[in-house]
Design a protein around this motif. Structure first.
Motif, PDB file in Angstrom:
ATOM      1  N   ASP A  73      -1.112   6.806 -11.754  1.00  0.00           N
ATOM      2  CA  ASP A  73      -2.576   6.747 -11.703  1.00  0.00           C
ATOM      3  C   ASP A  73      -3.063   5.326 -11.990  1.00  0.00           C
ATOM      4  O   ASP A  73      -2.280   4.444 -12.357  1.00  0.00           O
ATOM      5  N   TRP A  74      -4.377   5.123 -11.803  1.00  0.00           N
ATOM      6  CA  TRP A  74      -4.936   3.777 -11.984  1.00  0.00           C
ATOM      7  C   TRP A  74      -4.861   3.296 -13.424  1.00  0.00           C
ATOM      8  O   TRP A  74      -4.690   2.100 -13.673  1.00  0.00           O
ATOM      9  N   THR A  75      -4.987   4.192 -14.386  1.00  0.00           N
ATOM     10  CA  THR A  75      -4.900   3.779 -15.784  1.00  0.00           C
ATOM     11  C   THR A  75      -3.544   3.142 -16.061  1.00  0.00           C
ATOM     12  O   THR A  75      -3.468   2.052 -16.654  1.00  0.00           O
ATOM     13  N   ARG A  76      -2.467   3.759 -15.589  1.00  0.00           N
ATOM     14  CA  ARG A  76      -1.122   3.202 -15.789  1.00  0.00           C
ATOM     15  C   ARG A  76      -0.943   1.903 -14.996  1.00  0.00           C
ATOM     16  O   ARG A  76      -0.282   0.975 -15.465  1.00  0.00           O
ATOM     17  N   LEU A  78      -3.299  -0.308 -14.268  1.00  0.00           N
ATOM     18  CA  LEU A  78      -4.014  -1.364 -14.980  1.00  0.00           C
ATOM     19  C   LEU A  78      -3.283  -1.777 -16.251  1.00  0.00           C
ATOM     20  O   LEU A  78      -3.168  -2.970 -16.541  1.00  0.00           O
ATOM     21  N   GLU A  79      -2.776  -0.798 -16.992  1.00  0.00           N
ATOM     22  CA  GLU A  79      -2.024  -1.120 -18.211  1.00  0.00           C
ATOM     23  C   GLU A  79      -0.797  -1.966 -17.894  1.00  0.00           C
ATOM     24  O   GLU A  79      -0.496  -2.930 -18.592  1.00  0.00           O
ATOM     25  N   SER A  85      -8.031  -0.941 -19.180  1.00  0.00           N
ATOM     26  CA  SER A  85      -8.166   0.237 -18.326  1.00  0.00           C
ATOM     27  C   SER A  85      -9.428   1.041 -18.635  1.00  0.00           C
ATOM     28  O   SER A  85      -9.373   2.236 -18.895  1.00  0.00           O
ATOM     29  N   HIS A  86     -10.555   0.359 -18.589  1.00  0.00           N
ATOM     30  CA  HIS A  86     -11.838   1.051 -18.728  1.00  0.00           C
ATOM     31  C   HIS A  86     -12.866   0.341 -17.839  1.00  0.00           C
ATOM     32  O   HIS A  86     -12.603  -0.722 -17.286  1.00  0.00           O
ATOM     33  N   GLN A  90     -12.945   5.372  -9.645  1.00  0.00           N
ATOM     34  CA  GLN A  90     -11.839   5.651  -8.738  1.00  0.00           C
ATOM     35  C   GLN A  90     -12.200   6.822  -7.835  1.00  0.00           C
ATOM     36  O   GLN A  90     -13.068   7.613  -8.164  1.00  0.00           O
ATOM     37  N   ILE A 107     -10.399   1.999  -5.980  1.00  0.00           N
ATOM     38  CA  ILE A 107     -10.765   1.572  -7.334  1.00  0.00           C
ATOM     39  C   ILE A 107     -11.863   0.518  -7.202  1.00  0.00           C
ATOM     40  O   ILE A 107     -11.802  -0.338  -6.318  1.00  0.00           O
ATOM     41  N   ASN A 174      -4.623  10.187  -8.334  1.00  0.00           N
ATOM     42  CA  ASN A 174      -5.749   9.555  -9.034  1.00  0.00           C
ATOM     43  C   ASN A 174      -6.927  10.472  -9.060  1.00  0.00           C
ATOM     44  O   ASN A 174      -7.097  11.334  -8.257  1.00  0.00           O
TER      45      ASN A 174
END
Length: 174
Positions: A73-76, A78-79, A85-86, A90, A107, A174
């Motif tokens: 997912d996008w959070t992972r 970005l991390e 990741s805020h 998406q 995104i 996502n």
């Protein structure tokens, strides 16, 4: 003699009928042909999936890779890229159906500085694969090693017999 002529005419009619059906099938294929391509919009601070074909694209699988490793997912994503990741929006790519002319913002960042940070980190490290099919069941694999930035004149879409099975752990949801 009449029977031979009738048989030849019948065979010719059958041949013309078969050829007509083949041509009609090719025309239908052309009318529902999907084509997907990703790109970035710096003015909108987003990564977008464009549907450039003339038919709907039925997304079967999607994967986002950072340094060759699939992330879910996008959070992972970005991390892994070192981007906070805020404050991002998406859209769902997998599963989905993209209509002709549709632009799906995969995104989008609210903050321009965060977009620039993401873009700089992702330009060389991020890759994407999306397998999609037409309404006739013909499938293509979009494989882009640089979804952000300049696209060389490389073949990004290749036909495949069917979309590959992607393990849930490697699938991008996502």
């Amino acid at each position: 003699m009449a029977a031979v002529i009738a048989a030849v005419v019948g065979l010719l009619a059958l041949g013309v009928s078969g050829y007509t059906a083949y041509i009609q099938r090719q025309q239908v294929r052309a009318q529902v042909w999907p084509y997907l391509e990703a790109g970035n919009d710096d003015n909108d601070q987003s990564l977008i999936m464009y549907s450039k074909g003339v038919g709907p694209a039925i997304v079967r699988t999607a994967q986002i890779f950072i340094d060759g490793k699939p992330l879910p997912d996008w959070t992972r994503v970005l991390e892994t890229l070192g981007v906070p990741s805020h404050d991002f929006q998406q859209s769902t790519l997998n599963p989905s159906v993209l209509m002709p002319g549709e632009q799906l913002k995969l995104i989008k960042f609210k903050d321009e500085d965060r977009w620039k940070q993401f873009r700089a980190a992702a330009v060389e490290r991020m890759a994407m694969e999306v397998c999609y099919c037409s309404t006739l069941g013909e499938c293509w694999l979009y494989s882009d090693r640089h979804p952000i930035g300049y696209k060389a004149l490389a073949q990004l879409v290749t036909p495949v017999a069917q979309c590959p099975r992607v393990p849930e752990s490697a699938s991008f949801i996502n």
